[in-house]
Design a protein around this motif. Structure first.
Motif, short mmCIF file in Angstrom:
data_model
loop_
_atom_site.label_atom_id
_atom_site.label_comp_id
_atom_site.label_asym_id
_atom_site.label_seq_id
_atom_site.Cartn_x
_atom_site.Cartn_y
_atom_site.Cartn_z
N VAL A 116 -40.84 18.82 -59.68
CA VAL A 116 -39.40 19.39 -58.71
C VAL A 116 -38.33 18.98 -59.11
CG1 VAL A 116 -41.76 18.60 -57.60
CG2 VAL A 116 -39.89 16.56 -58.32
N ASP A 117 -37.24 19.58 -58.05
CA ASP A 117 -35.61 19.39 -58.53
C ASP A 117 -35.54 17.28 -58.05
OD1 ASP A 117 -35.63 19.17 -55.53
OD2 ASP A 117 -35.23 20.90 -55.45
N ARG A 118 -33.92 17.50 -58.68
CA ARG A 118 -33.50 16.29 -58.42
C ARG A 118 -33.55 15.42 -57.02
NH1 ARG A 118 -30.14 13.37 -61.98
NH2 ARG A 118 -29.02 11.21 -60.61
N ALA A 119 -33.48 16.27 -56.25
CA ALA A 119 -33.38 15.65 -54.70
C ALA A 119 -34.68 15.62 -54.40
CB ALA A 119 -32.89 17.11 -53.74
N THR A 120 -35.93 16.41 -54.73
CA THR A 120 -36.76 15.67 -54.09
C THR A 120 -37.18 14.72 -55.14
OG1 THR A 120 -37.60 17.79 -53.76
CG2 THR A 120 -39.82 16.16 -54.36
N LYS A 121 -37.66 14.67 -56.71
CA LYS A 121 -37.21 12.88 -56.90
C LYS A 121 -36.96 12.22 -56.96
CE LYS A 121 -36.96 14.78 -62.55
NZ LYS A 121 -37.57 16.68 -61.64
N ILE A 122 -35.66 12.19 -56.30
CA ILE A 122 -35.33 11.05 -55.79
C ILE A 122 -35.65 11.10 -53.98
CG2 ILE A 122 -32.81 10.33 -53.82
CD1 ILE A 122 -31.37 12.04 -56.07
N SER A 123 -36.10 11.63 -53.09
CA SER A 123 -36.73 11.49 -52.14
C SER A 123 -38.48 10.79 -52.08
CB SER A 123 -36.90 12.91 -51.63
OG SER A 123 -37.86 12.97 -49.93
N LEU A 124 -39.36 10.93 -53.35
CA LEU A 124 -40.28 10.59 -54.14
C LEU A 124 -40.25 8.81 -53.94
CD1 LEU A 124 -41.53 13.89 -55.57
CD2 LEU A 124 -42.37 12.94 -53.61
N MET A 125 -39.21 8.29 -55.30
CA MET A 125 -38.96 7.19 -55.36
C MET A 125 -38.37 6.55 -53.91
SD MET A 125 -37.71 7.91 -59.08
CE MET A 125 -37.89 9.32 -60.12
N ALA A 126 -37.56 6.75 -53.48
CA ALA A 126 -36.45 6.10 -52.64
C ALA A 126 -38.05 6.02 -51.22
CB ALA A 126 -35.32 6.97 -52.30
N ASP A 127 -38.35 6.74 -50.92
CA ASP A 127 -39.92 6.41 -49.95
C ASP A 127 -40.03 6.27 -50.33
OD1 ASP A 127 -37.49 9.20 -48.49
OD2 ASP A 127 -39.06 10.35 -48.43
N ASN A 128 -41.29 6.42 -51.21
CA ASN A 128 -41.99 5.58 -51.51
C ASN A 128 -41.42 3.70 -51.71
OD1 ASN A 128 -44.87 4.91 -51.17
ND2 ASN A 128 -44.64 4.58 -53.55
N THR A 129 -40.40 2.88 -52.08
CA THR A 129 -39.27 2.37 -52.32
C THR A 129 -39.41 1.45 -50.71
OG1 THR A 129 -38.13 2.44 -54.31
CG2 THR A 129 -37.87 0.65 -52.80
N ALA A 130 -39.22 2.46 -49.47
CA ALA A 130 -38.99 2.22 -48.88
C ALA A 130 -39.89 2.05 -47.67
CB ALA A 130 -38.15 2.94 -47.90
N TRP A 131 -41.09 2.03 -48.35
CA TRP A 131 -42.41 2.18 -47.31
C TRP A 131 -43.16 0.74 -48.13
CZ3 TRP A 131 -47.28 1.22 -49.88
CH2 TRP A 131 -48.44 1.07 -49.31
N LEU A 132 -42.66 0.07 -49.60
CA LEU A 132 -43.21 -0.86 -49.94
C LEU A 132 -42.74 -1.98 -49.34
CD1 LEU A 132 -43.24 0.66 -53.34
CD2 LEU A 132 -45.42 -0.73 -53.05
N LYS A 133 -41.65 -1.99 -48.78
CA LYS A 133 -40.66 -3.23 -48.24
C LYS A 133 -41.19 -3.11 -47.02
CE LYS A 133 -36.31 -2.84 -51.34
NZ LYS A 133 -35.23 -2.18 -51.50
N ASP A 134 -41.13 -1.82 -46.50
CA ASP A 134 -41.58 -1.89 -44.52
C ASP A 134 -42.44 -2.65 -44.35
OD1 ASP A 134 -39.26 -0.45 -44.48
OD2 ASP A 134 -40.07 1.19 -44.27
N ASN A 135 -43.48 -2.54 -45.81
CA ASN A 135 -45.00 -3.56 -45.89
C ASN A 135 -45.27 -4.64 -46.12
OD1 ASN A 135 -46.62 -0.77 -43.91
ND2 ASN A 135 -46.00 0.06 -45.25
N GLY A 136 -43.87 -4.79 -46.62
CA GLY A 136 -43.81 -6.85 -47.36
C GLY A 136 -44.41 -6.63 -48.70
N PHE A 137 -44.74 -6.01 -49.64
CA PHE A 137 -44.41 -5.25 -50.92
C PHE A 137 -43.10 -5.84 -51.82
CE2 PHE A 137 -48.16 -2.54 -49.09
CZ PHE A 137 -49.02 -3.70 -49.79
N LEU A 138 -42.57 -7.22 -51.48
CA LEU A 138 -41.71 -7.20 -52.56
C LEU A 138 -41.41 -7.63 -53.52
CD1 LEU A 138 -39.62 -8.92 -49.66
CD2 LEU A 138 -40.00 -7.09 -49.43
N ARG A 139 -42.93 -7.77 -54.65
CA ARG A 139 -43.02 -8.29 -55.58
C ARG A 139 -43.10 -7.23 -55.67
NH1 ARG A 139 -46.05 -11.63 -54.79
NH2 ARG A 139 -47.50 -10.70 -55.71
N GLY A 140 -42.16 -5.87 -57.37
CA GLY A 140 -42.93 -5.15 -57.99
C GLY A 140 -41.99 -3.72 -57.94
N ASN A 141 -41.78 -3.79 -56.34
CA ASN A 141 -41.58 -2.56 -55.56
C ASN A 141 -40.13 -1.86 -56.93
OD1 ASN A 141 -37.93 -3.31 -54.82
ND2 ASN A 141 -39.71 -4.44 -53.32
N ASP A 142 -39.81 -2.66 -57.37
CA ASP A 142 -38.42 -1.92 -58.27
C ASP A 142 -39.08 -1.12 -59.61
OD1 ASP A 142 -38.83 -4.34 -59.08
OD2 ASP A 142 -36.79 -5.06 -59.48
#
Length: 379
Positions: free
Chosen positions: A242-268
């Motif tokens: 996938v292109d750069r924009a899609t890479k960014i979306s896939l990574m950043a959206d999952n980071t947001a999902w992890l944080k929103d659901n309380g997974f603060l350890r390891g989301n980086d």
């Protein structure tokens, strides 16, 4: 010994400088026709220069040989820095430790993958070396040789500097589970909990709660019990496709999902789906603040040597359907023996595996029993 987060570049014992390449005249240069070795005063790590080897024949070799007198048995590691101007021409770099001048009794190790433009750190432990002619680590080695080979149809060059011996990392084993499949909760989690072990779940936010995958509640239970839940992309998409924009979306959206659901350890921490990454993937991961990135390891030792040069390319060995318990335990044993990192990752744990992403429950239990035994011994 089991660790639920990714490693630092910690070493239990520091390495010692063995060769600084400041005296190029002490090296004899040989190889295919046109092979050359000169002082590189532009690219070096220690002192004022390195040894630049140039292959002068297509698909040929160049190597430097030096007279030494060393018993290497007390040195678990040998490592050096390698400067590569072009990665698409270099086949491999080898090191030889010979007991005789004719190289009939020697130890040899080869490095063939993972090259990048610029400085590379090449690390070998004793288990990486193969013996020829009955060579032993207790032999007094009288010749040291470093060799590079070009790929077919091309020439190549590389600079070597800062050769060190000794040093030892802190043995580390990470047990990882990709994709958050249900059996990781129903089979692996309770068995590991009974042994006092914890692992890491690599979750795709879009899959959680769907058929065959863990529910959010199950993931949160494991997280509360001390497991890490890390980024595997919001969807299970190979980043190289996938292109750069899609890479960014896939990574950043999952980071947001992890944080929103309380997974603060390891989301980086980012684990690349299918182990797939390219330079753009690494650039995106770095720009988004990921501390560590995971790909796939392919070597018979099933471990990665410390220190790890690029923390966005940490490698893991998969427990496939065909992998025996003995094979998987090899990684655990080598980590303990050499002070390395062994990262073992699983997908589905089932009674009878039928596809490559499944691993037998009986084998898994044996592997965790072995890990727990090492842990009890304080290894």
């Amino acid at each position: 010994m089991a660790r639920s987060s990714l490693p630092q570049n910690y070493e239990a014992e520091a390495a010692t400088l063995y060769e600084d390449f400041e005296t190029i005249g002490s090296w004899t240069i040989s190889g295919s026709a046109g092979a050359a070795g000169i002082a590189d005063t532009v690219n070096f790590i220690t002192g004022t220069q390195g040894l630049k080897l140039t292959v002068g024949t297509v698909a040929g070799s160049a190597y430097g040989t030096k007279t030494i007198s060393t018993v290497f048995s007390s040195y678990p590691f040998i490592r050096f820095n390698l400067y590569i101007p072009v990665t698409t021409t270099l086949s491999n770099v080898d090191i030889f430790l010979s007991q005789d001048t004719g190289f009939t009794r020697y130890l040899k190790a080869s490095y063939t993958t993972g090259f990048k433009v610029g400085w590379n750190q090449v690390v070998f432990h004793q288990g990486d070396f193969a013996a020829t002619g009955g060579a032993l680590w207790t032999d007094t080695m009288i010749r040291l040789r470093v060799r590079i080979d070009a790929l077919a149809s091309v020439l190549t060059e590389a600079t070597i500097d800062n050769m060190q011996v000794g040093g030892r990392g802190l043995a580390s084993v990470i047990i990882r589970f990709d994709d958050a499949f249900t059996t990781q909760y129903t089979v692996a989690y309770p068995y590991m909990a009974a042994l006092g072990l914890k692992g890491t779940i690599c979750a795709n936010g879009a899959s959680v709660g769907t058929g065959g995958y863990m529910t959010l509640t199950q993931l949160q239970e494991m997280y509360a019990a001390g497991w890490d839940v890390v980024n595997h992309g919001y969807q299970h998409t190979n980043f190289t496709t996938v292109d750069r924009a899609t890479k960014i979306s896939l990574m950043a959206d999952n980071t947001a999902w992890l944080k929103d659901n309380g997974f603060l350890r390891g989301n980086d921490i980012i684990v690349y789906p299918n182990g797939g990454y390219d330079d753009e993937t690494l650039s995106v991961a770095a720009s988004l603040g990921f501390r560590y990135g995971y790909s796939v390891l392919n070597n018979s030792k099933r471990t990665q040597n410390y220190p790890i040069e690029n923390k966005l390319i940490i490698r893991a060995a998969e427990a496939l359907d065909t992998a025996s318990a003995a094979t998987v335990i090899t990684g655990i044993t080598n980590a303990a023996k050499y002070g390395n990192l062994a990262t073992i990752f699983y997908h589905k744990i089932v009674t009878t595996p039928t596809v490559s992403t499944e691993h037998a429950t009986a084998s898994f239990n044996t592997e965790m029993d072995a890990l727990a035994q090492f842990q009890r011994q304080g290894v």
